[in-house]
Design a protein around this motif. Structure first.
Motif, mmCIF file in Angstrom:
data_model
loop_
_atom_site.group_PDB
_atom_site.id
_atom_site.type_symbol
_atom_site.label_atom_id
_atom_site.label_comp_id
_atom_site.label_asym_id
_atom_site.label_seq_id
_atom_site.Cartn_x
_atom_site.Cartn_y
_atom_site.Cartn_z
ATOM 1 N N PHE A 140 0.818 -1.200 0.000
ATOM 2 C CA PHE A 140 0.000 0.000 0.000
ATOM 3 C C PHE A 140 0.857 1.257 0.000
ATOM 4 C CE2 PHE A 140 -2.272 -3.471 2.002
ATOM 5 C CZ PHE A 140 -3.415 -3.518 1.216
ATOM 6 N N ASP A 141 0.315 2.322 -0.575
ATOM 7 C CA ASP A 141 1.072 3.565 -0.695
ATOM 8 C C ASP A 141 1.241 4.303 0.637
ATOM 9 O OD1 ASP A 141 -1.560 4.383 -0.514
ATOM 10 O OD2 ASP A 141 -1.554 5.561 -2.342
ATOM 11 N N VAL A 142 0.348 4.104 1.576
ATOM 12 C CA VAL A 142 0.480 4.707 2.909
ATOM 13 C C VAL A 142 0.057 3.674 3.954
ATOM 14 C CG1 VAL A 142 0.087 7.101 2.188
ATOM 15 C CG2 VAL A 142 -1.847 5.707 2.839
ATOM 16 N N ALA A 143 0.578 3.856 5.164
ATOM 17 C CA ALA A 143 0.190 2.982 6.259
ATOM 18 C C ALA A 143 -1.232 3.322 6.700
ATOM 19 C CB ALA A 143 1.163 3.149 7.422
ATOM 20 N N GLY A 144 -1.901 2.361 7.276
ATOM 21 C CA GLY A 144 -3.238 2.604 7.801
ATOM 22 C C GLY A 144 -4.343 2.165 6.861
ATOM 23 N N PRO A 145 -5.585 2.389 7.276
ATOM 24 C CA PRO A 145 -6.746 1.889 6.535
ATOM 25 C C PRO A 145 -7.025 2.628 5.226
ATOM 26 C CG PRO A 145 -7.467 3.195 8.395
ATOM 27 C CD PRO A 145 -5.974 3.072 8.503
ATOM 28 N N ASN A 146 -6.428 3.787 5.012
ATOM 29 C CA ASN A 146 -6.721 4.574 3.812
ATOM 30 C C ASN A 146 -5.774 4.307 2.650
ATOM 31 O OD1 ASN A 146 -8.871 5.830 5.115
ATOM 32 N ND2 ASN A 146 -7.500 7.327 6.027
ATOM 33 N N GLY A 147 -4.851 3.382 2.817
ATOM 34 C CA GLY A 147 -3.887 3.109 1.762
ATOM 35 C C GLY A 147 -4.510 2.436 0.559
ATOM 36 N N LYS A 148 -3.926 2.700 -0.607
ATOM 37 C CA LYS A 148 -4.347 2.045 -1.842
ATOM 38 C C LYS A 148 -3.207 1.166 -2.332
ATOM 39 C CE LYS A 148 -7.662 5.467 -3.286
ATOM 40 N NZ LYS A 148 -8.158 6.302 -4.362
ATOM 41 N N VAL A 149 -3.549 0.098 -3.037
ATOM 42 C CA VAL A 149 -2.533 -0.839 -3.516
ATOM 43 C C VAL A 149 -1.640 -0.134 -4.530
ATOM 44 C CG1 VAL A 149 -2.095 -3.010 -4.698
ATOM 45 C CG2 VAL A 149 -4.029 -2.828 -3.137
ATOM 46 N N LYS A 150 -0.355 -0.072 -4.199
ATOM 47 C CA LYS A 150 0.638 0.562 -5.061
ATOM 48 C C LYS A 150 1.214 -0.474 -6.041
ATOM 49 C CE LYS A 150 4.380 1.894 -3.011
ATOM 50 N NZ LYS A 150 5.392 2.619 -2.251
ATOM 51 N N TYR A 151 1.544 -1.643 -5.534
ATOM 52 C CA TYR A 151 2.012 -2.751 -6.374
ATOM 53 C C TYR A 151 1.740 -4.047 -5.641
ATOM 54 C CZ TYR A 151 6.302 -2.935 -3.501
ATOM 55 O OH TYR A 151 7.194 -3.043 -2.473
ATOM 56 N N PHE A 152 1.842 -5.164 -6.360
ATOM 57 C CA PHE A 152 1.634 -6.449 -5.709
ATOM 58 C C PHE A 152 2.607 -7.486 -6.243
ATOM 59 C CE2 PHE A 152 -1.346 -6.484 -9.261
ATOM 60 C CZ PHE A 152 -1.293 -7.783 -9.757
ATOM 61 N N GLN A 153 2.782 -8.531 -5.443
ATOM 62 C CA GLN A 153 3.687 -9.625 -5.775
ATOM 63 C C GLN A 153 2.956 -10.932 -5.518
ATOM 64 O OE1 GLN A 153 6.215 -8.106 -2.739
ATOM 65 N NE2 GLN A 153 7.827 -7.551 -4.166
ATOM 66 N N PHE A 154 3.258 -11.933 -6.321
ATOM 67 C CA PHE A 154 2.708 -13.254 -6.050
ATOM 68 C C PHE A 154 3.767 -14.305 -6.294
ATOM 69 C CE2 PHE A 154 1.500 -12.115 -10.364
ATOM 70 C CZ PHE A 154 1.780 -13.252 -11.111
ATOM 71 N N SER A 155 3.667 -15.388 -5.514
ATOM 72 C CA SER A 155 4.689 -16.420 -5.527
ATOM 73 C C SER A 155 4.061 -17.798 -5.423
ATOM 74 C CB SER A 155 5.642 -16.221 -4.342
ATOM 75 O OG SER A 155 6.562 -17.282 -4.257
ATOM 76 N N THR A 156 4.781 -18.778 -5.928
ATOM 77 C CA THR A 156 4.345 -20.157 -5.782
ATOM 78 C C THR A 156 4.738 -20.704 -4.413
ATOM 79 O OG1 THR A 156 6.374 -20.862 -6.897
ATOM 80 C CG2 THR A 156 4.377 -20.716 -8.241
ATOM 81 N N LEU A 157 5.501 -19.944 -3.650
ATOM 82 C CA LEU A 157 5.924 -20.355 -2.312
ATOM 83 C C LEU A 157 4.927 -19.867 -1.274
ATOM 84 C CD1 LEU A 157 9.696 -19.371 -2.620
ATOM 85 C CD2 LEU A 157 8.693 -21.634 -2.951
#
Length: 166
Positions: A140-157
């Motif tokens: 998320f772009d900022v800490a707390g409940p108001n943050g929006k997803v800035k980037y994401f990662q996914f893994s097979t692990l």
């Protein structure tokens, strides 16, 4: 003098004849299936050669080694998509050019329960979800409940074996 002129003319024609126009390598549109953990059917656990074969338009590649930053990977900087092959995860950046199976980038924290369930691990600026294929991490772009997803990662692990690059 005629021989010298003829020689120079031939050399000039040979160098011009060797220069060729080459078309850019076209890449298919990227489609990230968040629920299946794939990019156009490829999983983060695929090898570098498999990724290069499917997507020949990569902007850079770092061979897997202990010395390589983050262990190595295949990178598509112009699309903001990165395969970290040694660590078996994919990162989808904020300027990702492509489509996702469900909207993730720019969505508010807490709005993912209906599709992803409860996060397995939470922190100020990220949440990790246990998925059928491994782990999904939303940053998320900022800490707390108001943050929006800035980037994401996914893994097979799973989250216990996940080792993300910082």
């Amino acid at each position: 003098m005629k021989r010298l002129f003829s020689l120079l003319l031939c050399m000039g024609l040979v160098t011009v004849g060797m220069g060729q126009l080459k078309a850019k390598v076209a890449c298919p549109d990227f489609y990230v299936d968040v629920l299946d953990g794939t990019v156009n059917g490829l999983k983060p656990s695929n090898t570098q050669n498999e990724i290069k074969e499917k997507f020949p338009c990569f902007t850079s590649a770092v061979e897997e080694s202990q010395e390589a930053k983050c262990g190595g990977g295949i990178f598509f900087k112009t699309k903001d998509l990165y395969f970290y092959t040694k660590r078996k995860y994919v990162e989808v950046g904020p300027k990702f050019i492509g489509k996702t199976s469900i909207p993730i980038l720019g969505t508010r924290r807490g709005s993912h329960f209906s599709r992803l369930g409860n996060p397995t691990i939470k922190d100020d600026t990220w949440e990790a979800y246990e998925m059928q294929y491994g782990t999904l991490v939303l940053h998320f772009d900022v800490a707390g409940p108001n943050g929006k997803v800035k980037y994401f990662q996914f893994s097979t692990l799973g989250s216990d074996g996940l080792n993300l690059c910082e």
